[in-house]
Write a protein that holds these residues in place. Structure first.
Motif, PDB file in Angstrom:
ATOM      1  N   ALA A  23       0.914  -1.185   0.051  1.00 36.19           N
ATOM      2  CA  ALA A  23       0.019   0.315  -0.145  1.00 36.19           C
ATOM      3  C   ALA A  23       0.778   1.165  -0.191  1.00 36.19           C
ATOM      4  O   ALA A  23       0.473   2.184  -0.576  1.00 36.19           O
ATOM      5  CB  ALA A  23      -0.972   0.070   1.212  1.00 36.19           C
ATOM      6  N   GLU A  24       1.867   1.185   0.792  1.00 37.08           N
ATOM      7  CA  GLU A  24       2.776   2.555   1.025  1.00 37.08           C
ATOM      8  C   GLU A  24       3.184   3.193  -0.425  1.00 37.08           C
ATOM      9  O   GLU A  24       2.951   4.208  -0.844  1.00 37.08           O
ATOM     10  CB  GLU A  24       3.768   2.295   1.476  1.00 37.08           C
ATOM     11  N   PRO A  25       3.805   2.498  -1.297  1.00 40.60           N
ATOM     12  CA  PRO A  25       4.061   2.805  -2.883  1.00 40.60           C
ATOM     13  C   PRO A  25       3.130   3.492  -3.445  1.00 40.60           C
ATOM     14  O   PRO A  25       3.051   4.525  -4.138  1.00 40.60           O
ATOM     15  CB  PRO A  25       4.865   1.802  -3.402  1.00 40.60           C
ATOM     16  N   LEU A  26       1.927   2.865  -3.232  1.00 40.62           N
ATOM     17  CA  LEU A  26       0.566   3.241  -4.051  1.00 40.62           C
ATOM     18  C   LEU A  26       0.204   4.508  -3.314  1.00 40.62           C
ATOM     19  O   LEU A  26      -0.419   5.577  -4.157  1.00 40.62           O
ATOM     20  CB  LEU A  26      -0.334   2.314  -3.965  1.00 40.62           C
ATOM     21  N   LEU A  27       0.156   4.690  -2.122  1.00 38.59           N
ATOM     22  CA  LEU A  27      -0.048   6.089  -1.478  1.00 38.59           C
ATOM     23  C   LEU A  27       0.943   7.265  -1.844  1.00 38.59           C
ATOM     24  O   LEU A  27       0.429   8.358  -2.242  1.00 38.59           O
ATOM     25  CB  LEU A  27       0.005   5.785   0.059  1.00 38.59           C
ATOM     26  N   PHE A  64      -0.544  10.530  -4.094  1.00 39.78           N
ATOM     27  CA  PHE A  64      -0.394  11.866  -3.584  1.00 39.78           C
ATOM     28  C   PHE A  64       1.224  12.665  -3.992  1.00 39.78           C
ATOM     29  O   PHE A  64       1.521  13.282  -3.108  1.00 39.78           O
ATOM     30  CB  PHE A  64      -0.240  12.008  -1.991  1.00 39.78           C
ATOM     31  N   SER A  65       1.611  11.997  -5.111  1.00 36.41           N
ATOM     32  CA  SER A  65       2.793  12.174  -5.598  1.00 36.41           C
ATOM     33  C   SER A  65       3.224  13.954  -5.707  1.00 36.41           C
ATOM     34  O   SER A  65       4.146  14.463  -5.341  1.00 36.41           O
ATOM     35  CB  SER A  65       3.285  11.634  -6.564  1.00 36.41           C
ATOM     36  N   SER A  66       2.052  14.364  -6.417  1.00 31.90           N
ATOM     37  CA  SER A  66       2.283  15.984  -6.475  1.00 31.90           C
ATOM     38  C   SER A  66       2.317  16.668  -5.318  1.00 31.90           C
ATOM     39  O   SER A  66       3.144  17.530  -5.159  1.00 31.90           O
ATOM     40  CB  SER A  66       1.135  16.543  -7.261  1.00 31.90           C
ATOM     41  N   ASP A  67       1.440  16.398  -4.315  1.00 28.43           N
ATOM     42  CA  ASP A  67       1.489  16.841  -3.013  1.00 28.43           C
ATOM     43  C   ASP A  67       2.608  16.585  -2.273  1.00 28.43           C
ATOM     44  O   ASP A  67       3.212  17.515  -1.345  1.00 28.43           O
ATOM     45  CB  ASP A  67       0.058  16.696  -2.243  1.00 28.43           C
ATOM     46  N   VAL A  68       3.162  15.562  -2.400  1.00 30.46           N
ATOM     47  CA  VAL A  68       4.306  15.051  -1.715  1.00 30.46           C
ATOM     48  C   VAL A  68       5.697  15.751  -2.036  1.00 30.46           C
ATOM     49  O   VAL A  68       6.432  16.267  -1.196  1.00 30.46           O
ATOM     50  CB  VAL A  68       4.585  13.537  -1.591  1.00 30.46           C
ATOM     51  N   HIS A  69       5.785  15.932  -3.241  1.00 35.28           N
ATOM     52  CA  HIS A  69       6.918  16.822  -4.018  1.00 35.28           C
ATOM     53  C   HIS A  69       6.699  17.903  -3.536  1.00 35.28           C
ATOM     54  O   HIS A  69       7.815  18.845  -3.211  1.00 35.28           O
ATOM     55  CB  HIS A  69       7.075  16.486  -5.334  1.00 35.28           C
ATOM     56  N   PRO A 127      14.866  13.527  -3.806  1.00 42.29           N
ATOM     57  CA  PRO A 127      14.078  12.759  -2.851  1.00 42.29           C
ATOM     58  C   PRO A 127      13.910  11.372  -2.692  1.00 42.29           C
ATOM     59  O   PRO A 127      13.517  10.970  -3.571  1.00 42.29           O
ATOM     60  CB  PRO A 127      12.607  13.701  -2.920  1.00 42.29           C
ATOM     61  N   GLY A 128      14.309  10.811  -1.537  1.00 43.31           N
ATOM     62  CA  GLY A 128      14.084   9.353  -1.502  1.00 43.31           C
ATOM     63  C   GLY A 128      12.850   8.896  -0.872  1.00 43.31           C
ATOM     64  O   GLY A 128      12.029   9.587  -0.628  1.00 43.31           O
ATOM     65  N   LEU A 129      12.761   7.652  -0.505  1.00 41.67           N
ATOM     66  CA  LEU A 129      11.711   7.070  -0.199  1.00 41.67           C
ATOM     67  C   LEU A 129      11.269   7.649   1.209  1.00 41.67           C
ATOM     68  O   LEU A 129      10.095   7.930   1.442  1.00 41.67           O
ATOM     69  CB  LEU A 129      11.796   5.473  -0.038  1.00 41.67           C
ATOM     70  N   LEU A 130      12.150   7.518   2.154  1.00 41.03           N
ATOM     71  CA  LEU A 130      12.163   8.296   3.428  1.00 41.03           C
ATOM     72  C   LEU A 130      11.568   9.719   3.528  1.00 41.03           C
ATOM     73  O   LEU A 130      10.931  10.113   4.285  1.00 41.03           O
ATOM     74  CB  LEU A 130      13.292   8.078   4.384  1.00 41.03           C
ATOM     75  N   ASP A 131      12.238  10.299   2.345  1.00 37.42           N
ATOM     76  CA  ASP A 131      11.503  11.911   2.166  1.00 37.42           C
ATOM     77  C   ASP A 131      10.318  11.824   1.984  1.00 37.42           C
ATOM     78  O   ASP A 131       9.467  12.826   2.409  1.00 37.42           O
ATOM     79  CB  ASP A 131      12.565  12.653   1.318  1.00 37.42           C
ATOM     80  N   GLN A 132       9.871  11.019   1.010  1.00 42.43           N
ATOM     81  CA  GLN A 132       8.375  11.116   0.687  1.00 42.43           C
ATOM     82  C   GLN A 132       7.507  10.715   1.781  1.00 42.43           C
ATOM     83  O   GLN A 132       6.524  11.085   2.037  1.00 42.43           O
ATOM     84  CB  GLN A 132       8.398  10.075  -0.520  1.00 42.43           C
ATOM     85  N   VAL A 133       7.838   9.659   2.431  1.00 43.35           N
ATOM     86  CA  VAL A 133       7.095   9.146   3.709  1.00 43.35           C
ATOM     87  C   VAL A 133       6.656  10.272   4.589  1.00 43.35           C
ATOM     88  O   VAL A 133       6.073  10.419   5.166  1.00 43.35           O
ATOM     89  CB  VAL A 133       7.933   7.620   4.131  1.00 43.35           C
ATOM     90  N   ARG A 134       8.082  11.010   5.007  1.00 40.26           N
ATOM     91  CA  ARG A 134       8.003  12.083   5.902  1.00 40.26           C
ATOM     92  C   ARG A 134       6.995  12.962   5.526  1.00 40.26           C
ATOM     93  O   ARG A 134       6.148  13.586   6.168  1.00 40.26           O
ATOM     94  CB  ARG A 134       9.389  12.513   6.061  1.00 40.26           C
ATOM     95  N   LEU A 191       4.672  12.962   3.169  1.00 41.61           N
ATOM     96  CA  LEU A 191       3.274  12.201   3.259  1.00 41.61           C
ATOM     97  C   LEU A 191       2.578  12.309   4.593  1.00 41.61           C
ATOM     98  O   LEU A 191       1.608  12.694   4.945  1.00 41.61           O
ATOM     99  CB  LEU A 191       2.946  10.808   2.720  1.00 41.61           C
ATOM    100  N   SER A 192       3.439  11.974   5.836  1.00 44.58           N
ATOM    101  CA  SER A 192       3.043  12.192   7.045  1.00 44.58           C
ATOM    102  C   SER A 192       2.854  13.586   7.646  1.00 44.58           C
ATOM    103  O   SER A 192       1.817  13.810   8.113  1.00 44.58           O
ATOM    104  CB  SER A 192       4.254  11.270   8.032  1.00 44.58           C
ATOM    105  N   GLN A 193       3.319  14.446   7.016  1.00 43.27           N
ATOM    106  CA  GLN A 193       3.366  15.754   7.377  1.00 43.27           C
ATOM    107  C   GLN A 193       1.858  16.273   6.772  1.00 43.27           C
ATOM    108  O   GLN A 193       1.210  17.000   7.269  1.00 43.27           O
ATOM    109  CB  GLN A 193       4.312  16.743   6.917  1.00 43.27           C
ATOM    110  N   LEU A 194       1.681  15.731   5.432  1.00 43.31           N
ATOM    111  CA  LEU A 194       0.546  16.078   4.995  1.00 43.31           C
ATOM    112  C   LEU A 194      -0.579  15.405   5.693  1.00 43.31           C
ATOM    113  O   LEU A 194      -1.605  16.306   5.920  1.00 43.31           O
ATOM    114  CB  LEU A 194       0.434  15.652   3.427  1.00 43.31           C
ATOM    115  N   ALA A 195      -0.366  14.461   5.971  1.00 49.87           N
ATOM    116  CA  ALA A 195      -1.662  13.671   6.714  1.00 49.87           C
ATOM    117  C   ALA A 195      -1.968  14.457   8.240  1.00 49.87           C
ATOM    118  O   ALA A 195      -2.927  14.754   8.511  1.00 49.87           O
ATOM    119  CB  ALA A 195      -1.332  12.145   7.266  1.00 49.87           C
ATOM    120  N   ASP A 196      -0.830  14.908   8.790  1.00 47.50           N
ATOM    121  CA  ASP A 196      -1.035  15.746   9.853  1.00 47.50           C
ATOM    122  C   ASP A 196      -1.597  16.901   9.769  1.00 47.50           C
ATOM    123  O   ASP A 196      -2.495  17.641  10.646  1.00 47.50           O
ATOM    124  CB  ASP A 196       0.329  15.958  10.773  1.00 47.50           C
TER     125      ASP A 196
END
Length: 448
Positions: free
Chosen positions: A138-142, A146-151, A321-328, A330-335
């Motif tokens: 699920a995580e890569p699909l997430l 949200f790739s545009s917002d994540v970047h 931006p690596g995977l950890l950057d994107q996960v971080r 996405l977590s900020q966007l969710a918050d």
């Protein structure tokens, strides 16, 4: 049991012949998408031919397993697509990952075939594995959704990082060359070594100002003492009464003495030399101030340039931006956004359910006729294997007994043959000895 099928002969349409086909096992089907899906589900077609009604059931189960593999492949494709990966490596890597997940899910399902039911312990273990795999998929699909917002969020974070770095550099490296007012956090990383600093001139000016303060203090002390002495002499000459004064008006002995002492003090206090020193220090401070003004202008430009170069270098050092950057991010966007957080968990839950669906389906469904047939076949296979092993064991033991008896017989025969040869040899030796004795006796008789 058999069924009767009426088939019209092609040679004579008026002739009707009877053809008997067995009712079970049904005619095998070894082609088509349904067959391929059942292979994914891990069923044995030779057993399923006895219950062809369940072919569709296991085809659907295979489709569920295939869906998890396809979702895993899509997930890996989305993950690799966000990095600088050659296009030629994207599809093979995604297909390989999908194959791995499909194989794992196929094992989870195949392992349950033939059982009368899935125990709670096995079900929970398989469900936990499925949930874990679903979260991984699920995580890569997430991130892709949200790739545009994540970047965008990563860009904001990096802008904030560079702004903080720039402000710290400015705080730790004042344009005036003076020490920073707040040196907290000014580690070696943030202190720039810029040539042409007016710091030595500032130190010289500070030393000159300190010296001026001392000279001013010394002159003030001299002036205070001179004023005190002059006031005392004036009061004596004016006839002012008081402690240490005569109270007589006119230039008497005490008046002249006090004036003389005042003149001597003025002469010995070096008041003019002190004033010259003060003037020289003021001139020095003014000269240093002019030098500082000239040096500060060039130094401020050099520091500004060095700060810009340091910030540019740090920005250039930031990697893609690596995977950890994107996960971080996405977590900020969710918050920050409840909608993003809700959608993230809904998608995770959906993919987890999809991956766990084969196990859940198997758990909730009743044992099928195929399961019973497979269970009986496995039981029979176990018995046949046991009987076969026992038969082979008995045959091997019998052969070994016969071989032992043959060996013992051969040993006895060889022993008897050796004993017979020994007896023959002993008889020959005895005969030869008798002949020799007879010959010797004959010679003795002839000689006598």
């Amino acid at each position: 049991m058999s069924e009767t099928v009426l088939i019209r002969s092609q040679a004579d349409e008026d002739t009707v012949e009877l053809k008997h086909e067995p009712y079970r096992p049904a005619k095998p089907t070894r082609r088509g998408p349904g067959y391929l899906l059942r292979q994914i589900a891990g069923v044995d077609e030779t057993i399923l031919d006895w219950v062809p009604e369940e072919r569709h059931r296991y085809s659907r189960l295979g489709a569920i397993v295939l869906n998890t593999g396809l979702m895993a492949a899509l997930s890996m494709l989305a993950l690799l697509g966000s990095h600088d990966v050659p296009i030629a490596a994207l599809v093979p890597a995604a297909l390989l990952w999908g194959y791995v997940i499909l194989t794992f899910d196929r094992w989870l399902i195949t392992d349950t075939h033939g059982s009368s039911g899935m125990g709670t312990g096995k079900f929970l273990a398989r469900l936990a594995i499925s949930i874990l795999m679903g979260l991984v998929v699920a995580e890569p699909l997430l991130l892709w959704m949200f790739s545009s917002d994540v970047h965008t969020q990563i860009g904001k974070d990096r802008t904030t990082l560079l702004d903080t770095y720039r402000s710290t550099l400015k705080r730790c490296n004042p344009l005036s060359g003076e020490p920073p007012a707040d040196a907290s956090g000014c580690t070696k990383e943030y202190v720039l070594n810029v040539p042409g600093s007016p710091r030595p001139l500032l130190d010289s000016k500070k030393a000159a100002e300190d010296e001026r303060v001392k000279i001013n203090a010394a002159i003030a002390d001299i002036d205070t003492e001179i004023k005190r002495r002059e006031d005392l002499a004036r009061q004596e000459c004016n006839g002012t009464s008081g402690r240490g004064l005569t109270g007589r008006v006119g230039e008497g002995p005490n008046c002249r003495q006090l004036r003389g002492e005042t003149a001597e003090y003025i002469a010995s206090s070096n008041r003019p030399q002190r004033q010259d020193e003060l003037n020289a220090v003021n001139t020095k401070i003014a000269d240093i101030g002019a030098q500082i003004s000239t040096a500060s202008q060039g130094y401020a430009e050099a520091v500004s340039k060095a700060i810009k170069e340091a910030v540019d270098a740090k920005e250039a050092a930031l990697e893609t931006p690596g995977l950890l950057d994107q996960v971080r991010a996405l977590s900020q966007l969710a918050d920050q956004n409840v909608f993003v957080q809700l959608q993230s968990w809904l998608l995770r839950l959906l993919l987890v359910v999809l991956d766990a669906l084969p196990v859940i389906t198997k758990r909730l469904s009743r044992p099928t006729t195929y399961d019973g047939l497979l269970s009986r076949q496995l039981t029979i296979s176990d018995k046949l294997h046991h009987k076969t092993l026992k038969s082979r064991s008995d045959q091997a033991l019998g052969d070994l007994d016969v071989q032992i008896q043959e060996t013992e017989h051969n040993i006895r025969v060889r022993r008897e043959r050796i004993e017979e040869q020994g007896r023959d040899a002993e008889a020959d030796r005895q005969a030869t000895l008798d002949a020799q004795i007879e010959e010797l006796a004959r010679r003795l008789r002839g000689d006598s």
